[in-house]
Design a protein around this motif. Sequence first.
Motif, PDB file in Angstrom:
ATOM      1  N   TYR A 168     -57.901  55.253 114.464  1.00  0.00           N
ATOM      2  CA  TYR A 168     -57.925  54.289 115.562  1.00  0.00           C
ATOM      3  C   TYR A 168     -56.704  54.455 116.461  1.00  0.00           C
ATOM      4  O   TYR A 168     -56.823  54.447 117.678  1.00  0.00           O
ATOM      5  CB  TYR A 168     -58.017  52.860 115.029  1.00  0.00           C
ATOM      6  N   SER A 169     -55.543  54.652 115.856  1.00  0.00           N
ATOM      7  CA  SER A 169     -54.334  54.835 116.685  1.00  0.00           C
ATOM      8  C   SER A 169     -54.415  56.150 117.465  1.00  0.00           C
ATOM      9  O   SER A 169     -53.939  56.227 118.585  1.00  0.00           O
ATOM     10  CB  SER A 169     -53.069  54.774 115.830  1.00  0.00           C
ATOM     11  N   GLU A 170     -55.047  57.171 116.876  1.00  0.00           N
ATOM     12  CA  GLU A 170     -55.273  58.437 117.575  1.00  0.00           C
ATOM     13  C   GLU A 170     -56.135  58.209 118.809  1.00  0.00           C
ATOM     14  O   GLU A 170     -55.852  58.735 119.885  1.00  0.00           O
ATOM     15  CB  GLU A 170     -56.047  59.381 116.637  1.00  0.00           C
ATOM     16  N   LYS A 171     -57.204  57.447 118.631  1.00  0.00           N
ATOM     17  CA  LYS A 171     -58.155  57.186 119.720  1.00  0.00           C
ATOM     18  C   LYS A 171     -57.502  56.349 120.826  1.00  0.00           C
ATOM     19  O   LYS A 171     -57.735  56.590 121.997  1.00  0.00           O
ATOM     20  CB  LYS A 171     -59.385  56.465 119.143  1.00  0.00           C
ATOM     21  N   VAL A 172     -56.670  55.393 120.425  1.00  0.00           N
ATOM     22  CA  VAL A 172     -56.025  54.511 121.402  1.00  0.00           C
ATOM     23  C   VAL A 172     -54.999  55.273 122.234  1.00  0.00           C
ATOM     24  O   VAL A 172     -54.873  55.033 123.429  1.00  0.00           O
ATOM     25  CB  VAL A 172     -55.365  53.304 120.686  1.00  0.00           C
ATOM     26  N   THR A 173     -54.294  56.196 121.593  1.00  0.00           N
ATOM     27  CA  THR A 173     -53.233  56.925 122.312  1.00  0.00           C
ATOM     28  C   THR A 173     -53.762  58.046 123.196  1.00  0.00           C
ATOM     29  O   THR A 173     -53.019  58.610 123.974  1.00  0.00           O
ATOM     30  CB  THR A 173     -52.190  57.507 121.328  1.00  0.00           C
ATOM     31  N   LYS A 174     -55.060  58.374 123.093  1.00  0.00           N
ATOM     32  CA  LYS A 174     -55.633  59.447 123.931  1.00  0.00           C
ATOM     33  C   LYS A 174     -55.956  58.964 125.304  1.00  0.00           C
ATOM     34  O   LYS A 174     -56.204  57.919 125.652  1.00  0.00           O
ATOM     35  CB  LYS A 174     -56.888  60.026 123.271  1.00  0.00           C
TER      36      LYS A 174
END
Length: 174
Positions: A168-174
């Motif tokens: 989720y943090s990966e997706k948010v930071t993209k």
Amino acid sequence: MNIPNLLTLFRLFLIPCFIFAFFSNSNNCLINSAIIFFTAGFTDILDGYIARKFNEITKYGTVLDPLADKLMLLTVLTCLSIKGYIPILILIIMLAKEFSMIIIGIFLYGKNIVIPANIWGKISTLIFYVAILFFVFDKTFGTYILYLALLGAVIAYINYFLIFLSKYSEKVTK
């Protein structure tokens, strides 16, 4: 609709069959319901094998397969708890775990993120199957193995939650 997904739907159909067999007045109700439970487990293995071998993995199946597993397991634990065979604490912990995983899964699905089953969840599921097998023949020993399965499920949940946070943090930071 491919064969693995049909097998998953068949597992969903086995849930009310399990309930009917478990609460029947038959002298063999535990054995009959265990046969249904193990049939569901076999179809779970079979659908996973077919999906991987013939490259029939679908997003639908990736979501529905673990849902069918969770619903079957929760059904079994609920039935065992209703009859007073297992402590309600096992059911409560598993209900909290599984429903939070379903909610997280739905949330991630909406974000186009799917977290497939991992080794910890598979080990936990295997221990639950072993526990149910022993439970049919020796309720006390089966309950002890259920506690071991519960510990495995908690470890699997923590692992799943850590993967969720990472993805989720990966997706948010993209």
